[in-house]
Design a protein around this motif. Structure first.
Motif, PDB file in Angstrom:
ATOM      1  N   MET A   1       0.860  -1.193   0.000  1.00 31.07           N
ATOM      2  CA  MET A   1       0.000   0.000   0.000  1.00 31.07           C
ATOM      3  C   MET A   1       0.889   1.234   0.000  1.00 31.07           C
ATOM      4  O   MET A   1       1.701   1.417   0.896  1.00 31.07           O
ATOM      5  N   LYS A   2       0.767   2.038  -1.025  1.00 24.91           N
ATOM      6  CA  LYS A   2       1.608   3.229  -1.144  1.00 24.91           C
ATOM      7  C   LYS A   2       0.743   4.486  -1.148  1.00 24.91           C
ATOM      8  O   LYS A   2      -0.140   4.639  -1.985  1.00 24.91           O
ATOM      9  N   THR A   3       1.016   5.366  -0.191  1.00 30.06           N
ATOM     10  CA  THR A   3       0.350   6.659  -0.116  1.00 30.06           C
ATOM     11  C   THR A   3       1.369   7.744  -0.447  1.00 30.06           C
ATOM     12  O   THR A   3       2.477   7.742   0.092  1.00 30.06           O
ATOM     13  N   VAL A   4       0.999   8.663  -1.328  1.00 28.81           N
ATOM     14  CA  VAL A   4       1.887   9.760  -1.701  1.00 28.81           C
ATOM     15  C   VAL A   4       1.190  11.088  -1.421  1.00 28.81           C
ATOM     16  O   VAL A   4       0.100  11.348  -1.943  1.00 28.81           O
ATOM     17  N   SER A   5       1.818  11.897  -0.581  1.00 29.52           N
ATOM     18  CA  SER A   5       1.313  13.235  -0.278  1.00 29.52           C
ATOM     19  C   SER A   5       2.046  14.233  -1.166  1.00 29.52           C
ATOM     20  O   SER A   5       3.282  14.239  -1.207  1.00 29.52           O
ATOM     21  N   ILE A   6       1.297  15.054  -1.907  1.00 25.77           N
ATOM     22  CA  ILE A   6       1.933  16.012  -2.814  1.00 25.77           C
ATOM     23  C   ILE A   6       1.491  17.437  -2.505  1.00 25.77           C
ATOM     24  O   ILE A   6       0.413  17.669  -1.963  1.00 25.77           O
ATOM     25  N   ASP A   7       2.351  18.374  -2.859  1.00 28.40           N
ATOM     26  CA  ASP A   7       2.054  19.799  -2.661  1.00 28.40           C
ATOM     27  C   ASP A   7       2.858  20.595  -3.671  1.00 28.40           C
ATOM     28  O   ASP A   7       3.968  20.175  -4.056  1.00 28.40           O
ATOM     29  N   ILE A   8       2.331  21.712  -4.102  1.00 31.04           N
ATOM     30  CA  ILE A   8       3.074  22.605  -4.994  1.00 31.04           C
ATOM     31  C   ILE A   8       3.129  24.000  -4.399  1.00 31.04           C
ATOM     32  O   ILE A   8       2.282  24.385  -3.595  1.00 31.04           O
ATOM     33  N   GLU A   9       4.155  24.745  -4.785  1.00 32.17           N
ATOM     34  CA  GLU A   9       4.263  26.158  -4.439  1.00 32.17           C
ATOM     35  C   GLU A   9       4.322  26.945  -5.740  1.00 32.17           C
ATOM     36  O   GLU A   9       4.984  26.520  -6.695  1.00 32.17           O
ATOM     37  N   THR A  10       3.617  28.056  -5.775  1.00 28.31           N
ATOM     38  CA  THR A  10       3.464  28.790  -7.029  1.00 28.31           C
ATOM     39  C   THR A  10       3.699  30.284  -6.859  1.00 28.31           C
ATOM     40  O   THR A  10       3.679  30.815  -5.741  1.00 28.31           O
ATOM     41  N   VAL A  11       3.907  30.939  -7.981  1.00 29.97           N
ATOM     42  CA  VAL A  11       3.944  32.401  -8.039  1.00 29.97           C
ATOM     43  C   VAL A  11       3.037  32.840  -9.185  1.00 29.97           C
ATOM     44  O   VAL A  11       2.635  32.016 -10.020  1.00 29.97           O
ATOM     45  N   LEU A  12       2.736  34.095  -9.216  1.00 23.55           N
ATOM     46  CA  LEU A  12       1.864  34.629 -10.266  1.00 23.55           C
ATOM     47  C   LEU A  12       2.539  34.548 -11.625  1.00 23.55           C
ATOM     48  O   LEU A  12       3.710  34.913 -11.777  1.00 23.55           O
ATOM     49  N   ASP A  13       1.817  34.059 -12.608  1.00 21.74           N
ATOM     50  CA  ASP A  13       2.260  34.115 -14.000  1.00 21.74           C
ATOM     51  C   ASP A  13       1.901  35.514 -14.498  1.00 21.74           C
ATOM     52  O   ASP A  13       0.778  35.773 -14.929  1.00 21.74           O
TER      53      ASP A  13
ATOM     54  N   ILE B   1       4.349  27.185 -11.416  1.00 27.11           N
ATOM     55  CA  ILE B   1       4.882  26.314 -10.367  1.00 27.11           C
ATOM     56  C   ILE B   1       6.381  26.555 -10.211  1.00 27.11           C
ATOM     57  O   ILE B   1       7.129  26.528 -11.192  1.00 27.11           O
ATOM     58  N   VAL B   2       6.796  26.800  -8.966  1.00 30.25           N
ATOM     59  CA  VAL B   2       8.225  27.004  -8.702  1.00 30.25           C
ATOM     60  C   VAL B   2       8.805  25.883  -7.845  1.00 30.25           C
ATOM     61  O   VAL B   2      10.027  25.746  -7.739  1.00 30.25           O
ATOM     62  N   CYS B   3       7.942  25.082  -7.233  1.00 32.32           N
ATOM     63  CA  CYS B   3       8.427  23.992  -6.389  1.00 32.32           C
ATOM     64  C   CYS B   3       7.309  22.975  -6.178  1.00 32.32           C
ATOM     65  O   CYS B   3       6.127  23.332  -6.171  1.00 32.32           O
ATOM     66  N   ALA B   4       7.681  21.725  -5.999  1.00 25.02           N
ATOM     67  CA  ALA B   4       6.717  20.662  -5.674  1.00 25.02           C
ATOM     68  C   ALA B   4       7.426  19.620  -4.834  1.00 25.02           C
ATOM     69  O   ALA B   4       8.643  19.411  -4.958  1.00 25.02           O
ATOM     70  N   SER B   5       6.658  18.977  -3.965  1.00 25.57           N
ATOM     71  CA  SER B   5       7.209  17.913  -3.122  1.00 25.57           C
ATOM     72  C   SER B   5       6.297  16.700  -3.165  1.00 25.57           C
ATOM     73  O   SER B   5       5.084  16.829  -3.355  1.00 25.57           O
ATOM     74  N   ALA B   6       6.897  15.538  -2.944  1.00 25.69           N
ATOM     75  CA  ALA B   6       6.146  14.288  -2.861  1.00 25.69           C
ATOM     76  C   ALA B   6       6.714  13.467  -1.709  1.00 25.69           C
ATOM     77  O   ALA B   6       7.918  13.190  -1.679  1.00 25.69           O
ATOM     78  N   PHE B   7       5.852  13.119  -0.769  1.00 23.97           N
ATOM     79  CA  PHE B   7       6.246  12.298   0.378  1.00 23.97           C
ATOM     80  C   PHE B   7       5.525  10.969   0.279  1.00 23.97           C
ATOM     81  O   PHE B   7       4.292  10.920   0.268  1.00 23.97           O
TER      82      PHE B   7
END
Length: 241
Positions: free
Chosen positions: A1-13, A36-42
């Motif tokens: 069982m694999k759970t992946v938590s994701i999130d992004i950080e953004t700035v105005l285009d 999008i300037v950054c993203a993470s996956a845990f």
């Protein structure tokens, strides 16, 4: 069982905002006007024997293009049984799909996650909790349990990106994906008291071993105990029920 938590950080285009006449201000920009300037996956993997394994990845503009970030998130969720987000339906996934279209990237896994008919595949924690209460921020959701997210309000994502502080931005994003996972354990395991803290203690050992590579993990190595309250020395017979 694999759970992946994701999130992004953004700035105005800014170019897109100018094209449609959007003037930046106190109002949060609509999702199509974000870069999008950054993203993470845990990732949390539970084996058939109950053992847990963890992996933390971060993708920022300090190391790759925005197109590369979108492709990296697509790869990160490729074999996930469950993908966990906070406001993912309304923001994270919407932005990821919009930027995939801008850069002409094929992202079938992300498209699938936006499909609400796939019950259980994408768990948007905010979407679940707001059914019975007013919307809250991730920091507010984590605060009762002392989960360390959004700890440094001195710099915004836009400011970090503007000065190209990619390590600071990555740490900010990493704490969000770990914090979202921990918050989901507290809020969705209400019928199992102690489950979330026990899971956090197991994770804290791994976090301590990997804090050199990911400094953001240092904040998660200490697990706060539940509050203890002292009561007057009175017998139950002294109270009215």
């Amino acid at each position: 069982m694999k759970t992946v938590s994701i999130d992004i950080e953004t700035v105005l285009d800014e170019e897109a905002a100018q094209r449609c006449g959007f003037v930046p201000g106190d109002e949060f920009a609509p999702f199509p006007l974000h870069r999008i300037v950054c993203a993470s996956a845990f990732s949390v993997i539970r084996s058939a024997h109950g053992e847990q394994y963890y992996a933390l990845e971060c993708f920022s503009r300090g190391a790759m293009s925005e197109r590369g970030i979108v492709m990296a998130v697509e790869a990160a969720v490729d074999d996930a049984n469950v993908v966990l987000t906070y406001n993912g339906y309304r923001f994270d996934l919407s932005v990821l799909l919009a930027r995939a279209m801008v850069h002409e990237v094929h992202v079938p896994r992300l498209i699938d996650l936006q499909n609400r008919s796939r019950v259980g595949k994408h768990v948007d924690l905010l979407d679940q909790l707001k059914r019975d209460a007013a919307p809250v921020s991730l920091a507010q959701l984590c605060a009762p349990f002392a989960i360390p997210v959004k700890r440094d309000p001195s710099a915004t994502v836009a400011e970090l990106a503007a000065r190209e502080d990619w390590l600071g931005l990555e740490e900010y994003c990493e704490t969000d994906v770990v914090g979202c996972w921990l918050a989901s354990l507290f809020w969705t395991k209400v019928q199992e008291p102690g489950f979330a803290r026990a899971a956090w203690r197991n994770f804290a050992v791994w976090a301590a071993d990997n804090a050199t590579e990911h400094p953001s993990l240092a904040a998660f190595t200490t697990v706060p105990e539940p509050p203890r309250q002292d009561y007057p020395a009175r017998g139950l017979d002294d109270f009215d029920f």
